[in-house]
Design a protein around this motif. Structure first.
Motif, PDB file in Angstrom:
ATOM      1  N   GLY A  30       8.412   5.341  87.401  1.00 12.23           N
ATOM      2  CA  GLY A  30       7.868   4.308  86.526  1.00 12.23           C
ATOM      3  C   GLY A  30       7.991   2.900  87.100  1.00 12.23           C
ATOM      4  O   GLY A  30       7.797   1.916  86.389  1.00 12.23           O
ATOM      5  N   LYS A  31       8.298   2.800  88.395  1.00 12.78           N
ATOM      6  CA  LYS A  31       8.459   1.486  89.030  1.00 12.78           C
ATOM      7  C   LYS A  31       7.151   0.687  89.012  1.00 12.78           C
ATOM      8  O   LYS A  31       7.128  -0.475  88.623  1.00 12.78           O
ATOM      9  CB  LYS A  31       8.930   1.643  90.489  1.00 12.78           C
ATOM     10  N   SER A  32       6.082   1.352  89.453  1.00 13.61           N
ATOM     11  CA  SER A  32       4.793   0.644  89.464  1.00 13.61           C
ATOM     12  C   SER A  32       4.324   0.374  88.037  1.00 13.61           C
ATOM     13  O   SER A  32       3.667  -0.642  87.778  1.00 13.61           O
ATOM     14  CB  SER A  32       3.739   1.454  90.209  1.00 13.61           C
ATOM     15  N   LEU A 111       0.328 -10.984  93.257  1.00 19.20           N
ATOM     16  CA  LEU A 111       0.671  -9.562  93.354  1.00 19.20           C
ATOM     17  C   LEU A 111       0.306  -9.023  94.727  1.00 19.20           C
ATOM     18  O   LEU A 111      -0.741  -9.343  95.270  1.00 19.20           O
ATOM     19  CB  LEU A 111      -0.135  -8.803  92.294  1.00 19.20           C
ATOM     20  N   PHE A 112       1.173  -8.197  95.277  1.00 17.58           N
ATOM     21  CA  PHE A 112       0.779  -7.362  96.411  1.00 17.58           C
ATOM     22  C   PHE A 112       1.014  -5.907  96.026  1.00 17.58           C
ATOM     23  O   PHE A 112       2.111  -5.541  95.597  1.00 17.58           O
ATOM     24  CB  PHE A 112       1.593  -7.676  97.671  1.00 17.58           C
ATOM     25  N   HIS A 113       0.013  -5.065  96.187  1.00 19.27           N
ATOM     26  CA  HIS A 113       0.231  -3.630  96.003  1.00 19.27           C
ATOM     27  C   HIS A 113      -0.560  -2.895  97.082  1.00 19.27           C
ATOM     28  O   HIS A 113      -1.460  -3.482  97.700  1.00 19.27           O
ATOM     29  CB  HIS A 113      -0.160  -3.180  94.588  1.00 19.27           C
ATOM     30  N   PRO A 114      -0.199  -1.634  97.345  1.00 14.15           N
ATOM     31  CA  PRO A 114      -0.818  -0.944  98.481  1.00 14.15           C
ATOM     32  C   PRO A 114      -2.350  -0.968  98.448  1.00 14.15           C
ATOM     33  O   PRO A 114      -2.988  -1.032  99.495  1.00 14.15           O
ATOM     34  CB  PRO A 114      -0.265   0.477  98.374  1.00 14.15           C
ATOM     35  N   GLY A 115      -2.945  -0.941  97.257  1.00 10.46           N
ATOM     36  CA  GLY A 115      -4.404  -0.975  97.150  1.00 10.46           C
ATOM     37  C   GLY A 115      -5.017  -2.265  97.668  1.00 10.46           C
ATOM     38  O   GLY A 115      -6.217  -2.330  97.946  1.00 10.46           O
ATOM     39  N   ASP A 116      -4.202  -3.318  97.826  1.00 12.16           N
ATOM     40  CA  ASP A 116      -4.713  -4.592  98.324  1.00 12.16           C
ATOM     41  C   ASP A 116      -5.127  -4.557  99.781  1.00 12.16           C
ATOM     42  O   ASP A 116      -5.719  -5.520 100.271  1.00 12.16           O
ATOM     43  CB  ASP A 116      -3.640  -5.688  98.173  1.00 12.16           C
ATOM     44  N   ASP A 301       6.037  -1.734  96.528  1.00 10.63           N
ATOM     45  CA  ASP A 301       6.194  -0.894  97.713  1.00 10.63           C
ATOM     46  C   ASP A 301       5.879  -1.627  99.010  1.00 10.63           C
ATOM     47  O   ASP A 301       5.241  -1.085  99.892  1.00 10.63           O
ATOM     48  CB  ASP A 301       5.200   0.287  97.596  1.00 10.63           C
ATOM     49  N   VAL A 302       6.343  -2.863  99.142  1.00 16.40           N
ATOM     50  CA  VAL A 302       5.903  -3.666 100.271  1.00 16.40           C
ATOM     51  C   VAL A 302       6.665  -3.341 101.549  1.00 16.40           C
ATOM     52  O   VAL A 302       6.097  -3.329 102.629  1.00 16.40           O
ATOM     53  CB  VAL A 302       5.968  -5.172  99.953  1.00 16.40           C
ATOM     54  N   SER A 303       7.964  -3.028 101.424  1.00 15.38           N
ATOM     55  CA  SER A 303       8.730  -2.958 102.668  1.00 15.38           C
ATOM     56  C   SER A 303       8.519  -1.648 103.409  1.00 15.38           C
ATOM     57  O   SER A 303       8.725  -1.583 104.609  1.00 15.38           O
ATOM     58  CB  SER A 303      10.216  -3.206 102.427  1.00 15.38           C
TER      59      SER A 303
END
Ligand SMILES: Nc1ncnc2c1ncn2[C@@H]1O[C@H](COP(=O)(O)OP(=O)(O)OP(=O)(O)O)[C@@H](O)[C@H]1O
Ligand SMILES: [Mg+2]
Length: 353
Positions: A30-32, A111-116, A301-303
């Motif tokens: 549930g983090k995202s 915001l940064f997310h993998p979909g970016d 999930d950036v790192s």
């Protein structure tokens, strides 16, 4: 902050720290979802493109998000009610806001997310959306200019698709398209003039070293009323043949070039990541400067996407920026931050410190 009925979250009271908040837990915990809830409180939409019904906990029919925002000149109280059968209800400081623009001026987030990653690897509409979201947060009238432009464009395109469309009724939209289009295009140009050097700096200093990145506004038509009006006039018969309006700011792009070639098709996957993070770092920097307040930064999930030394440099930059940061990870030990940090564990939608 509180959340009820949102995804799998059970969040009766979430009290984040004022600087780094590390949100960790297993896949599917549930983090995202937590980041999505926080981001919804600013952007008023899901960063995963989810519809309201997907956001509401399965088997229920309403969700409530509440937050108190401190750190600005005045604190704000935010409340959002989502329902599967009724209209969304927004309450800002006890009142229904006059427009969503009022809301965007009060709550600013990056915001940064993998979909970016599509910002570097995808089509121009993704980059336009990035610019538009920034402008919405900086400029109180931008959103309404963009909305009038898009509305007129939809109407004009609808007429162009009809077989019997006559010239005069199609061209009746040209004046509003030229006027609103010039406002939109000029705002984008000013934004990119300010943003580009910051992106280039972030890219070279923090992320990549010596590969030169070029960032430029690439308008389909020069953003002046006259130029847009002339382009619409010129392309009229082609527009009729194609059934849509070809020229105007809806064709704008933010050009990204590495080694003088387009980054979209030539950049490596790692370069796409670093370009997008440079865009976000620049966005944070510029929003802070223009609004006098550091926006909330959300990093999903950036790192996992960065090697160790880039990770460290990235967090150094964020430490200097000084705002409130929420970042999710499955491995909190990989987050190379020592000071000003609070860790939260997420498990089955419950968040504990
Ligand atoms: N509307 C909903 N109602 C109830 N549960 C939902 C809803 N939408 C999603 N979920 C649940 O939320 C969970 C996914 O949460 P989330 O995407 O936040 O995971 P995560 O912790 O970010 O995982 P990862 O590390 O894999 O990215 C899934 O178990 C999913 O079933
Ligand atoms: Mg996730």
């Amino acid at each position: 902050m509180r959340a009820r009925g949102f995804r799998n979250l059970q969040l009766p009271a979430f009290e984040p720290g004022s600087h780094f908040n590390v949100i960790y837990g297993d896949n599917g915990a549930g983090k995202s979802n937590l980041l999505e809830a926080i981001h919804y409180l600013g952007a008023l939409k899901s960063f995963r493109g989810a519809k309201t019904d997907d956001l509401i906990t399965l088997g229920t029919d309403a969700a409530v998000l509440e937050a108190r925002l401190e750190g600005g000149p005045v604190p704000h109280k935010l409340q959002i009610e989502l329902s599967s059968s009724q209209r969304r209800r927004l309450v800002l400081d006890g009142k229904r806001p006059r427009s969503t623009s009022v809301w965007h001026q009060a709550v600013r987030m990056v915001l940064f997310h993998p979909g970016d990653l599509v910002l570097a690897s995808g089509s121009a509409d993704k980059r336009r959306a990035f610019l538009d979201r920034m402008l919405e947060q900086m400029d109180p009238i931008y959103g309404s200019s963009l909305a009038s432009y898009e509305k007129a464009l939809r109407s004009r395109n609808r007429l162009l698709k009809e077989d019997s469309s006559d010239r005069r009724s199609v061209r009746a939209y040209d004046a509003i398209l030229s006027k609103a289009g010039a406002v939109v295009g000029q705002a984008r140009r000013r934004l990119i003039d300010d943003l580009a050097p910051r992106v280039v700096r972030a890219f070279s200093e923090v992320f990549a070293g010596d590969t030169p990145l070029v960032v430029r506004y690439l308008p389909r038509v020069e953003p002046t009323e006259d130029a847009i009006a002339a382009a619409l006039e010129r392309a009229f018969s082609k527009d009729v043949a194609r059934g849509f309006t070809a020229d105007g700011p809806h064709g704008d792009d933010l050009e990204l070039r590495l080694h003088e070639v387009g980054a979209r098709h030539h950049g490596s996957q790692g370069q796409h990541r670093t370009i997008v993070l440079a865009l976000k770092t620049a966005e944070l920097d510029l929003l802070s400067e223009r609004t006098g307040r550091v926006p909330i930064l959300l990093l999903d999930d950036v790192s996992s996407e960065l090697d160790r030394s880039r990770n460290r440099r990235f967090f150094e930059v964020l430490s200097q920026a000084g705002g409130q940061v929420f970042l999710t990870t499955t491995h909190p030990e990989f987050i190379l931050l020592e000071n000003d940090r609070v860790d939260f564990q997420v498990d089955g939608g419950r968040v504990t410190r």
